[in-house]
Design an enzyme around this catalytic site. Structure first.
Site, PDB file in Angstrom:
ATOM      1  N   GLY A  90      32.153  39.990  42.049  1.00 11.15           N
ATOM      2  CA  GLY A  90      33.445  39.424  42.425  1.00 11.15           C
ATOM      3  C   GLY A  90      33.750  38.295  41.448  1.00 11.15           C
ATOM      4  O   GLY A  90      32.878  37.465  41.178  1.00 11.15           O
TER       5      GLY A  90
ATOM      6  N   ASP B  29      40.521  40.438  38.232  1.00 13.22           N
ATOM      7  CA  ASP B  29      39.422  39.891  37.427  1.00 13.22           C
ATOM      8  C   ASP B  29      39.928  39.127  36.216  1.00 13.22           C
ATOM      9  O   ASP B  29      39.249  38.246  35.692  1.00 13.22           O
ATOM     10  CB  ASP B  29      38.468  41.011  36.996  1.00 13.22           C
ATOM     11  CG  ASP B  29      37.626  41.454  38.178  1.00 13.22           C
ATOM     12  OD1 ASP B  29      38.146  42.219  39.022  1.00 13.22           O
ATOM     13  OD2 ASP B  29      36.490  40.981  38.307  1.00 13.22           O
TER      14      ASP B  29
HETATM   15  O1  MRU Z   1      32.575  44.910  39.932  1.00 15.13           O
HETATM   16  P1  MRU Z   1      32.915  43.879  40.976  1.00 15.13           P
HETATM   17  O2  MRU Z   1      32.422  44.234  42.321  1.00 15.13           O
HETATM   18  O3  MRU Z   1      32.495  42.496  40.527  1.00 15.13           O
HETATM   19  O4  MRU Z   1      34.495  43.902  41.017  1.00 15.13           O
HETATM   20  C1  MRU Z   1      35.186  43.030  41.878  1.00 15.13           C
HETATM   21  C2  MRU Z   1      36.652  43.194  41.847  1.00 15.13           C
HETATM   22  O5  MRU Z   1      37.185  43.973  41.085  1.00 15.13           O
HETATM   23  C3  MRU Z   1      37.469  42.292  42.691  1.00 15.13           C
HETATM   24  O6  MRU Z   1      38.634  42.934  43.110  1.00 15.13           O
HETATM   25  C4  MRU Z   1      37.821  41.096  41.818  1.00 15.13           C
HETATM   26  O7  MRU Z   1      36.687  40.427  41.378  1.00 15.13           O
HETATM   27  C5  MRU Z   1      38.804  40.151  42.336  1.00 15.13           C
HETATM   28  S1  MRU Z   1      38.587  39.487  43.936  1.00 15.13           S
HETATM   29  C6  MRU Z   1      37.418  38.356  43.930  1.00 15.13           C
END
Ligand code: MRU
Length: 362
Positions: free
Chosen positions: A59, A251
């Site tokens: 996240g 992100d």
């Molecule tokens: O690969 P991850 O689980 O780190 O991806 C997370 C996401 O794509 C979330 O939607 C993103 O970090 C934004 S919300 C905190």
């Protein structure tokens, strides 16, 4: 406002995605949720890089928070061994920065840590005092991210009418931020504080199933109704008028509003547009990359073939993120308010609001 980190799990057994301990940074290992609540303690750069790359912590905001905390904890160990110097810190920060490419919150957090390193050495502090200064800054990174989440919740909830069914993707809650969340913060505030009777539909989020495993786990614990669907079911629910609004996290957001988020977000935005459903993105200022004019240059993480259950011998393409063009985004919820197109102008207004520096000053 009350402490944002104490919100979502109140009334349930508490869980902490990250925490400080005497031995290092304790993380809730998200790879084994929801089957097991396993905590592991990390005190080295190797350990934190592995945890970030394996998605034990994940996240966008939580990646930055964890990296900052891991740097501070490992610096403490290096100070105890009298091996903490500028070269060690520079190497450690470079390794953490390279651990995952897409979420810009990691760079944001490490730039703050770099400024704290710079100041500590300018003041000629000894190793232990440098490590202490880094711990203070890592806590500030956490506090700022969590504080911004609180605002995302307040602003995002304004977009959710009583009785709405909200479609969300991946995991954007406490597990992703160390605070209330980004997109999920709006759902927490609208449900738990404003009692709007929100129904949540979450996509499974292939291939690592952050929606089915993590978002569903968080919402069940919070007592918020949640239905998990296969990613490929989103279109048919929209066609059946079962979805009022889509809200996701991000992100990295470019200056023009192009938004990188978990793979499949772009599909949802196209579907939402085709069905006349608002598509909102929720993200703190630490996710807005003012150095990028558009989404074309956002680095997209390619993950291993092993994450897809493909027949041996088949080639696998496994991008972890995609970019949703700004034209498909109805509005972006930021901690500075809800911004609307044209984003070039509205986002720059938000970016002018100053985040406190590493000494806590604005
Ligand atoms: O690969 P991850 O689980 O780190 O991806 C997370 C996401 O794509 C979330 O939607 C993103 O970090 C934004 S919300 C905190």
């Amino acid at each position: 406002v009350s402490d944002p980190r104490r919100h979502a799990s109140e009334g349930n057994a508490p869980y902490e995605p990250v925490a400080w301990t005497e031995q290092g940074v304790r993380i809730l290992d998200q790879t084994v949720l929801p089957n097991e609540e396993r905590y592991i303690v990390i005190s080295s750069i190797d350990g934190m890089v592995e945890a970030i790359q394996a998605l034990r912590v994940r996240g966008a905001p939580l990646i930055g928070v964890s990296a900052a905390m891991g740097l501070a904890a490992a610096a403490g160990e290096a100070a105890d061994r009298a091996t903490l110097d500028r070269a060690w810190l520079d190497g450690a920060m470079a390794r953490l920065l390279a651990s995952r490419p897409t979420a810009v919150n990691l760079r944001w957090a490490l730039e703050r840590m770099g400024a704290a390193v710079q100041e500590a050495f300018a003041r000629d502090l000894d190793g232990r005092a440098v490590a202490e200064a880094l711990r203070t800054e890592a806590q500030r990174v956490w506090d700022i991210e969590a504080g911004m989440c609180r605002y995302l919740g307040e602003f995002g909830a304004q977009l959710l009418e009583p009785g709405f069914t909200v479609l969300t993707h991946c995991n954007t809650g406490r597990l992703a931020t160390g605070g209330l969340g980004t997109a999920l913060a709006a759902i927490y505030v609208a449900s738990e504080e404003q009692h709007k009777g929100i129904d949540v539909v979450v996509t499974e989020t292939r291939p690592l199933r952050q929606g089915a495993r993590l978002t569903a786990w968080e919402l069940v614990r919070a007592g918020i109704p949640v239905r998990v669907i296969a990613d490929s079911a989103a279109g048919s629910l929209m066609a059946a008028a079962e979805i009022d609004v889509v809200i996701t996290g991000a992100d990295r957001i470019a200056r023009n509003g192009d938004t990188a988020n978990k793979i499949g977000t772009y599909n949802l935005a196209v579907l939402a547009s085709a069905h006349g459903i608002p598509f909102y993105v929720s993200a703190p200022r630490s996710t807005i990359d003012s150095t990028m004019a558009s989404g074309d240059t956002i680095p997209i993480e390619l993950r291993s073939a092993g994450e897809l259950d493909a027949a041996p011998g088949a080639e696998v393409v496994n991008p972890a993120f995609d970019v949703t063009p700004a034209e498909l985004v109805s509005a972006i919820v930021t901690d500075g308010g809800i911004v609307e197109p044209p984003f070039e102008r509205s986002l720059s207004g938000v970016l002018e609001q100053v985040i406190p520096d590493h000494r806590g000053r604005v």
